[in-house]
Write a protein that holds these residues in place. Structure first.
Motif, PDB file in Angstrom:
ATOM      1  N   PHE A 170     -34.982  32.027  43.905  1.00  0.00           N
ATOM      2  CA  PHE A 170     -34.470  31.683  45.223  1.00  0.00           C
ATOM      3  C   PHE A 170     -32.948  31.538  45.243  1.00  0.00           C
ATOM      4  CE2 PHE A 170     -38.892  30.245  45.570  1.00  0.00           C
ATOM      5  CZ  PHE A 170     -39.240  30.845  46.765  1.00  0.00           C
ATOM      6  N   SER A 172     -38.254  37.141  49.541  1.00  0.00           N
ATOM      7  CA  SER A 172     -38.134  35.686  49.422  1.00  0.00           C
ATOM      8  C   SER A 172     -37.936  35.021  50.780  1.00  0.00           C
ATOM      9  CB  SER A 172     -36.962  35.330  48.494  1.00  0.00           C
ATOM     10  OG  SER A 172     -35.758  35.919  48.966  1.00  0.00           O
ATOM     11  N   SER A 193     -39.870  28.681  51.026  1.00  0.00           N
ATOM     12  CA  SER A 193     -39.115  28.416  49.798  1.00  0.00           C
ATOM     13  C   SER A 193     -39.312  26.988  49.304  1.00  0.00           C
ATOM     14  CB  SER A 193     -37.626  28.695  50.023  1.00  0.00           C
ATOM     15  OG  SER A 193     -37.116  27.892  51.071  1.00  0.00           O
TER      16      SER A 193
END
Length: 352
Positions: free
Chosen positions: A195, A146, A151
């Motif tokens: 996230f 991630s 993001s």
């Protein structure tokens, strides 16, 4: 297609996914993704009808674009940092390229345009593979790396996906397109949650795969292609309507069914992080999608829904009723047990 050939292709799809999940080299990850895609293409066009072949070609083109973006991102990293390792640093261009590639593979908006059309042109079993198994490798990549993606870009794509997943299914009468927009919405929920909590995102992914698989197997066995076919499900198989109603309402996230946990766990994390506006947008998208979930449930229970044709099957001329196969009974049993157990056993998720 010969049974051994189908088995070999299916094993290649599974092998490609495991290569992606277990590798730490971008070139090997790209190889695993390509192996999974190329093994799936012959299965998609096994019926060899024009619509089937068209859907397979569209799927191949989209996957080729996303694979090219992933390889391009890896080449940029190798050029600047001299390493193919996933642990090496990344620059902004490769980060954006990788994010767009994952959005294409997951069917996130605005890269979702291919998914409903492809799913509509395929049989249910092939559509099940695309909407479940083929989402595992990109999601595991997203969960594991991630920090290597943009993001903000993917969170924005997730919000749009939840809203479009609810909005796009409102005027649909084809079951496969409804399930496609449902998948788009659920992918948005899972991506946004990943996230902030990887463990909860994994739980959400597992529950979504279980419920979606049950739904696909039910409609495939009963040959339910449109909303108009739902009102004869009772005659085809008397036990099927209860399973369809419970499954579709769980997919919609109504408490106390298992699908409610997908949204509850996600909202718990987001509210604890003080993302009130983001949570409100996700709830709005879920309320939109709840309309067509309830529409399916009403038609299945013979509560006629207005403004669409509800009699497309000649059930009066039918003489035999179908029996649900063992695979559907097994998955339905597992789902019903989880629907009863998960909401009333808080320790399973309170400490995640």
């Amino acid at each position: 297609m010969h049974r051994l050939t189908s088995l070999f292709l299916a094993l290649s799809i599974v092998l490609g996914t495991f290569i992606v999940v277990s590798s730490e080299n971008w070139f090997i990850i790209w190889t695993g993704l390509e192996l999974s895609t190329l093994a799936l293409i012959p299965l998609l066009c096994a019926n060899f009808t024009p619509r089937n072949v068209e859907a397979a070609i569209k799927y191949f083109l989209i996957q080729a674009i996303s694979a090219a973006l992933i390889l391009n991102s890896a080449l940029i990293n190798a050029w600047f940092f001299g390493s193919w390792s996933i642990l090496s640093p990344t620059n902004e261009v490769s980060t954006i390229s990788l994010s767009i590639a994952l959005a294409f593979k997951l069917g996130l908006a605005p890269c979702h345009f291919w998914f409903p059309d492809v799913l509509q042109g395929l049989p249910f079993i092939q559509g099940l593979i695309i909407s479940t198994w083929q989402k595992i490798a990109p999601l595991i990549l997203l969960f594991s790396f991630s920090s290597l993606v943009n993001s903000n870009l993917l969170i924005l794509a997730g919000i749009i996906s939840v809203i479009i997943g609810g909005w796009g299914g409102l005027n649909q009468t084809q079951i496969r397109k409804i399930l496609a927009f449902s998948s788009i919405g659920h992918m948005g929920w899972i991506v946004i949650t990943s996230f902030y909590s990887i463990n909860i995102a994994l739980i959400m992914l597992f529950l979504y795969l279980l419920i979606n698989t049950t739904m696909f197997l039910l409609v495939e066995h009963l040959n339910i292609f449109t909303l108009g076919h739902l009102n004869v499900a009772t005659y085809i198989s008397p036990k099927a309507p209860a399973l369809i109603i419970v499954t579709i309402l769980s997919l919609g996230g109504l408490p106390p069914l298992t699908g409610f946990m997908i949204k509850f766990l996600s909202l718990t994390i987001l509210v604890n992080e003080n993302f009130i506006l983001l949570s409100s947008l996700l709830i709005l998208g879920s309320l939109l999608s709840l309309f067509f979930y309830l529409r399916i449930a009403f038609n299945t229970s013979l509560s006629l829904f207005p403004q669409h044709i509800v009699s497309l099957s000649s059930w009066r001329n039918s003489t035999s009723s179908a029996t649900l196969p063992a695979k559907t009974w097994f998955l339905s049993f597992v789902f019903i047990v989880s629907a009863i157990g998960l909401p009333i056993i808080p320790p399973l998720y309170m400490n995640v």
